[in-house]
Scaffold this motif. Structure first.
Motif, short mmCIF file in Angstrom:
data_model
loop_
_atom_site.label_atom_id
_atom_site.label_comp_id
_atom_site.label_asym_id
_atom_site.label_seq_id
_atom_site.Cartn_x
_atom_site.Cartn_y
_atom_site.Cartn_z
N ASP A 1 4.38 9.16 -4.17
CA ASP A 1 3.25 8.54 -4.02
C ASP A 1 2.71 7.92 -5.14
O ASP A 1 1.51 6.95 -4.71
N GLU A 2 2.77 7.98 -6.20
CA GLU A 2 2.36 7.33 -7.64
C GLU A 2 3.13 6.19 -7.81
O GLU A 2 2.89 5.34 -8.73
N LEU B 1 -2.13 -0.90 -0.98
CA LEU B 1 -1.34 0.67 -1.62
C LEU B 1 -2.06 0.75 -2.86
O LEU B 1 -2.31 2.17 -3.18
N CYS B 2 -2.12 -0.08 -3.68
CA CYS B 2 -2.75 -0.09 -5.18
C CYS B 2 -3.06 -1.25 -5.83
O CYS B 2 -2.79 -2.32 -5.37
N LEU C 1 9.31 2.56 -1.63
CA LEU C 1 8.63 2.57 -0.33
C LEU C 1 9.44 3.34 0.94
O LEU C 1 8.95 4.19 1.43
N LEU D 1 9.62 7.15 0.14
CA LEU D 1 8.45 7.85 0.11
C LEU D 1 8.83 8.84 1.42
O LEU D 1 8.85 8.66 2.22
N HIS E 1 7.68 11.10 4.43
CA HIS E 1 6.58 11.09 5.76
C HIS E 1 6.28 12.29 5.97
O HIS E 1 7.11 13.60 5.67
N SER F 1 1.33 13.09 4.91
CA SER F 1 1.98 12.03 4.52
C SER F 1 1.23 10.97 3.66
O SER F 1 0.22 11.37 3.27
N TRP F 2 1.94 10.42 2.54
CA TRP F 2 1.42 9.59 1.60
C TRP F 2 0.54 8.48 2.23
O TRP F 2 -0.35 8.10 1.60
N LEU F 3 0.60 8.27 3.35
CA LEU F 3 -0.16 7.21 4.02
C LEU F 3 -1.40 7.69 4.48
O LEU F 3 -2.18 6.70 5.18
#
Length: 228
Positions: A12-13, A44-45, A149, A152, A154, A165-167
């Protein structure tokens, strides 16, 4: 440099690391990445406050190079936001971006030729374009971010009860926007597109971001009337 920047990063980074490395690789003042979403992009960032602010401006306005790139799935290169044609194409965004010290924006779609899932957005405090080699490097980073992405995890991939989840954190702000849209629809008897337009108009009029305006609506600090 890309491999070194993401080699030891938790999944997630990775997007944030890639934004940081593209700023080191290219003559940029900042970068951000957003996922395409119904109505409002999901950030996202960002490499800093200014890059984050530029992403929020476009999310609030629903307009700008990055929004256009996500909509069309094609790169958008705005070489000078203080002069035609870019200043005429996105006049409000261009004015606010220039006031924040950003003169050029390069928005690259994330995804495939068939599906755009978001954008990698590059900012520069001086006008001008990228050279052919620099643009190839930017496209390479966008391609790596697309693969990252897709890889990543879920929540469905993890059977642990406490799996997240990273979301999850990103979705919280978007849930508030959708809740605010629903409340405006009920209050004014309008459709979802008009409700979002009313929310954006309120945010712009009060110099708020669309996320801040949504929070004001759902906490009843702000109630939109028929004339708003």
């Amino acid at each position: 440099m890309i491999a070194e920047s993401v080699g030891d990063a938790p999944p997630d980074e990775v997007p944030a690391r890639l934004c940081e490395v593209v700023v080191r690789l290219l003559p940029l003042s900042g970068a951000s990445a957003s996922l395409r979403s119904d109505g409002v992009p999901m950030r996202l960032c960002a490499t800093g406050e200014r890059a984050g602010r530029l992403a929020e401006i476009q999310a609030t306005l629903g307009d700008g190079p990055c929004v256009h790139a996500a909509r069309t799935g094609a790169p958008v290169l705005a070489l000078d936001l203080t002069a035609a044609p870019d200043a005429d194409r996105w006049p409000v965004f261009a004015q606010q971006a220039a006031a924040a010290g950003v003169r050029a924006v390069y928005a690259l779609p994330l995804g495939s030729d068939a599906v755009c899932v978001g954008t990698l957005d590059l900012y520069r405090d001086s006008p001008g374009g990228l050279s052919g080699e620099e643009l190839r490097t930017a496209r390479l980073v966008a391609g790596v971010m697309t693969m990252a992405l897709a890889a990543l995890p879920h929540r469905a991939d993890d059977e642990r009860p406490d799996a997240r989840s990273w979301l999850n954190g990103l979705a919280t702000g978007h849930d508030q926007i959708h809740q605010a849209i629903g409340m405006i629809m009920a209050q004014l008897g309008v459709g979802s597109e008009e409700a979002l337009a009313r929310l954006r108009g309120d945010a712009f009029a009060r110099s708020r971001t669309v996320h801040e305006a949504a929070e004001d609506v759902i906490t009843h600090r702000q109630r939109l009337g028929p004339d708003d």
